[in-house]
Motif scaffolding. Structure first.
Motif, PDB file in Angstrom:
ATOM      1  N   THR A 193       0.872  -1.172   0.000  1.00  0.00           N
ATOM      2  CA  THR A 193       0.000   0.000   0.000  1.00  0.00           C
ATOM      3  C   THR A 193       0.913   1.227   0.000  1.00  0.00           C
ATOM      4  O   THR A 193       2.084   1.128   0.393  1.00  0.00           O
ATOM      5  CB  THR A 193      -0.879   0.040   1.264  1.00  0.00           C
ATOM      6  OG1 THR A 193      -0.003   0.197   2.403  1.00  0.00           O
ATOM      7  CG2 THR A 193      -1.708  -1.233   1.423  1.00  0.00           C
ATOM      8  N   GLU A 230       0.993   3.546   2.090  1.00  0.00           N
ATOM      9  CA  GLU A 230       1.455   3.760   3.470  1.00  0.00           C
ATOM     10  C   GLU A 230       2.622   2.826   3.789  1.00  0.00           C
ATOM     11  O   GLU A 230       3.617   3.242   4.390  1.00  0.00           O
ATOM     12  CB  GLU A 230       0.307   3.531   4.468  1.00  0.00           C
ATOM     13  CG  GLU A 230      -0.692   4.688   4.553  1.00  0.00           C
ATOM     14  CD  GLU A 230      -1.519   4.901   3.272  1.00  0.00           C
ATOM     15  OE1 GLU A 230      -1.678   3.938   2.485  1.00  0.00           O
ATOM     16  OE2 GLU A 230      -1.988   6.034   3.061  1.00  0.00           O
ATOM     17  N   ASP A 231       2.510   1.540   3.394  1.00  0.00           N
ATOM     18  CA  ASP A 231       3.615   0.596   3.625  1.00  0.00           C
ATOM     19  C   ASP A 231       4.851   1.013   2.830  1.00  0.00           C
ATOM     20  O   ASP A 231       5.980   0.869   3.294  1.00  0.00           O
ATOM     21  CB  ASP A 231       3.229  -0.827   3.192  1.00  0.00           C
ATOM     22  CG  ASP A 231       2.210  -1.441   4.144  1.00  0.00           C
ATOM     23  OD1 ASP A 231       2.019  -0.885   5.248  1.00  0.00           O
ATOM     24  OD2 ASP A 231       1.604  -2.462   3.764  1.00  0.00           O
ATOM     25  N   ALA A 233       5.696   4.034   1.993  1.00  0.00           N
ATOM     26  CA  ALA A 233       6.315   5.185   2.674  1.00  0.00           C
ATOM     27  C   ALA A 233       7.153   4.699   3.850  1.00  0.00           C
ATOM     28  O   ALA A 233       8.287   5.151   4.062  1.00  0.00           O
ATOM     29  CB  ALA A 233       5.234   6.162   3.143  1.00  0.00           C
ATOM     30  N   GLU A 234       6.616   3.751   4.601  1.00  0.00           N
ATOM     31  CA  GLU A 234       7.362   3.220   5.756  1.00  0.00           C
ATOM     32  C   GLU A 234       8.617   2.477   5.291  1.00  0.00           C
ATOM     33  O   GLU A 234       9.679   2.590   5.896  1.00  0.00           O
ATOM     34  CB  GLU A 234       6.428   2.309   6.580  1.00  0.00           C
ATOM     35  CG  GLU A 234       7.048   1.728   7.835  1.00  0.00           C
ATOM     36  CD  GLU A 234       7.849   2.734   8.687  1.00  0.00           C
ATOM     37  OE1 GLU A 234       8.919   2.334   9.188  1.00  0.00           O
ATOM     38  OE2 GLU A 234       7.425   3.892   8.828  1.00  0.00           O
ATOM     39  N   GLU A 275       2.719  16.050   8.265  1.00  0.00           N
ATOM     40  CA  GLU A 275       3.369  14.788   8.641  1.00  0.00           C
ATOM     41  C   GLU A 275       4.700  15.063   9.344  1.00  0.00           C
ATOM     42  O   GLU A 275       5.489  15.887   8.900  1.00  0.00           O
ATOM     43  CB  GLU A 275       3.620  13.959   7.372  1.00  0.00           C
ATOM     44  CG  GLU A 275       4.248  12.610   7.621  1.00  0.00           C
ATOM     45  CD  GLU A 275       3.376  11.707   8.481  1.00  0.00           C
ATOM     46  OE1 GLU A 275       2.247  11.407   8.105  1.00  0.00           O
ATOM     47  OE2 GLU A 275       3.868  11.306   9.569  1.00  0.00           O
ATOM     48  N   VAL A 300       5.891  10.260   3.566  1.00  0.00           N
ATOM     49  CA  VAL A 300       4.435  10.266   3.694  1.00  0.00           C
ATOM     50  C   VAL A 300       3.791   9.787   2.396  1.00  0.00           C
ATOM     51  O   VAL A 300       4.296  10.062   1.302  1.00  0.00           O
ATOM     52  CB  VAL A 300       3.946  11.691   4.099  1.00  0.00           C
ATOM     53  CG1 VAL A 300       4.339  12.746   3.070  1.00  0.00           C
ATOM     54  CG2 VAL A 300       2.460  11.736   4.357  1.00  0.00           C
ATOM     55  N   ALA A 301       2.702   9.043   2.544  1.00  0.00           N
ATOM     56  CA  ALA A 301       1.862   8.679   1.394  1.00  0.00           C
ATOM     57  C   ALA A 301       0.900   9.839   1.150  1.00  0.00           C
ATOM     58  O   ALA A 301       0.291  10.350   2.086  1.00  0.00           O
ATOM     59  CB  ALA A 301       1.094   7.395   1.693  1.00  0.00           C
ATOM     60  N   HIS A 330      -2.437  11.239  -0.890  1.00  0.00           N
ATOM     61  CA  HIS A 330      -3.644  10.865  -1.646  1.00  0.00           C
ATOM     62  C   HIS A 330      -4.350  12.145  -2.082  1.00  0.00           C
ATOM     63  O   HIS A 330      -4.331  13.139  -1.360  1.00  0.00           O
ATOM     64  CB  HIS A 330      -4.585  10.029  -0.773  1.00  0.00           C
ATOM     65  CG  HIS A 330      -3.968   8.734  -0.319  1.00  0.00           C
ATOM     66  ND1 HIS A 330      -3.930   7.611  -1.112  1.00  0.00           N
ATOM     67  CD2 HIS A 330      -3.340   8.401   0.841  1.00  0.00           C
ATOM     68  CE1 HIS A 330      -3.319   6.622  -0.456  1.00  0.00           C
ATOM     69  NE2 HIS A 330      -2.950   7.082   0.732  1.00  0.00           N
ATOM     70  N   THR A 337      -2.019   9.664  -6.410  1.00  0.00           N
ATOM     71  CA  THR A 337      -1.345   8.969  -5.312  1.00  0.00           C
ATOM     72  C   THR A 337       0.155   9.067  -5.499  1.00  0.00           C
ATOM     73  O   THR A 337       0.687   8.765  -6.580  1.00  0.00           O
ATOM     74  CB  THR A 337      -1.782   7.487  -5.262  1.00  0.00           C
ATOM     75  OG1 THR A 337      -3.212   7.448  -5.249  1.00  0.00           O
ATOM     76  CG2 THR A 337      -1.242   6.799  -4.026  1.00  0.00           C
ATOM     77  N   LEU A 345       4.250   9.438  -3.220  1.00  0.00           N
ATOM     78  CA  LEU A 345       5.040   9.331  -1.984  1.00  0.00           C
ATOM     79  C   LEU A 345       5.899  10.582  -1.918  1.00  0.00           C
ATOM     80  O   LEU A 345       6.347  11.088  -2.960  1.00  0.00           O
ATOM     81  CB  LEU A 345       5.947   8.100  -2.020  1.00  0.00           C
ATOM     82  CG  LEU A 345       5.252   6.750  -2.207  1.00  0.00           C
ATOM     83  CD1 LEU A 345       6.297   5.642  -2.390  1.00  0.00           C
ATOM     84  CD2 LEU A 345       4.359   6.436  -1.006  1.00  0.00           C
TER      85      LEU A 345
END
Ligand SMILES: O=C1O[C@H](COP(=O)(O)O)[C@@H](O)[C@H](O)[C@H]1O
Length: 255
Positions: free
Chosen positions: A116, A118-119, A121-122, A165, A170-171, A173, A181, A183
């Motif tokens: 995803t 979010e994943d 970005a992490e 953030e 950061v993701a 949207h 979408t 990053l």
């Protein structure tokens, strides 16, 4: 935060050549001082033109390309190899033409990575952490940014939650510029760079450049919050500098 300084070139072509010369010098200086160097690339028209000018410059051979870590400030969340990815543009303009160490090229994850946003970005935050001897991100020698007509930098667009953030990546949207979408490095991460260079050409960027150099709130004018620890430099062409007050153009660079 540093007070920005401004350099104005005749047109986009000269801007790209001059910024390329600056980039080569900055990398060579950093490598002479400490061995390696970390640079952060931007996508967009001017950022990619600068990379093409580095590739075309005989001085590029002064850089130890294998001793350089290459990062991105933002990425469009698209499949690997997609022509609209910032990574794809950077590889075609420069990275495919110099002897980089692929282990030190750090593209942001692609949308077909199975993660995803979010994943992803992490995942990129972890990669940054791994390369940082202290803290969350390496000490970037230079971080380049394009400037949108809406004053976005990286993929930090006005009024989007990504601007608040505090984590390094950061993701994003709902970006108003396609694809929606993305990053992005966060504002706090951008501000860890030793030098931040904001590159902009054309009349459509004139208002954004004026606001970016003002005390505007970064929540509405993200570029006004992008500042380096040691230096913030706006590299503009005459058209992008068209709305700047004359005292800003001649202001000396002071912390
Ligand atoms: O979408 C993006 O746009 C900005 C600015 O691009 P430009 O073509 O107007 O110079 C760019 O800096 C960013 O990396 C990119 O993802």
């Amino acid at each position: 935060m540093t007070v920005p300084s401004v350099v104005v070139h005749r047109d986009q072509d000269l801007l790209a050549k001059a910024a390329a010369a600056r980039l080569v010098t900055r990398i060579v200086d950093a490598q002479s001082a400490g061995g390696g160097a970390h640079i952060v690339l931007t996508g967009g028209g001017v950022g990619t033109a600068v990379l093409a000018e580095v590739a075309a410059s005989p001085a590029r051979d002064a850089v130890d390309w294998r001793n350089l870590d290459i990062w991105w400030g933002d990425e469009r969340y698209l499949p690997a190899g997609h022509e609209e990815r910032n990574e794809t543009g950077a590889r075609a303009a420069l990275l495919d033409h110099v002897d980089v160490d692929e282990r030190r090229v750090h593209p942001m994850p692609a949308s077909d990575s199975g993660r995803t946003p979010e994943d992803a970005a992490e995942r990129y935050a972890e990669e940054l952490r791994t390369a940082a001897p202290h803290g969350d991100v390496p000490s970037f020698d230079v971080l380049m940014l394009g400037l949108g007509p809406d004053a976005h930098v990286a993929s930090l667009f006005p009024d989007l939650p990504a601007l608040r953030e505090s984590r390094p990546v950061v993701a994003v949207h709902g970006a108003p510029k396609p694809p929606p979408t993305r990053l992005s490095l966060s504002l706090p991460a951008l501000r860890t760079a030793q030098e931040v260079w904001i590159l902009a050409a054309g009349e459509s960027k004139a208002k954004a450049a004026r606001l970016a150099l003002s005390d505007a709130d970064p929540a509405q004018v993200p570029a006004a919050g992008a500042r380096g620890r040691e230096r913030t430099l706006f590299v503009l062409d005459r058209a992008a500098a068209g709305e700047l007050p004359s005292e800003i153009i001649s202001r000396p660079a002071v912390p």
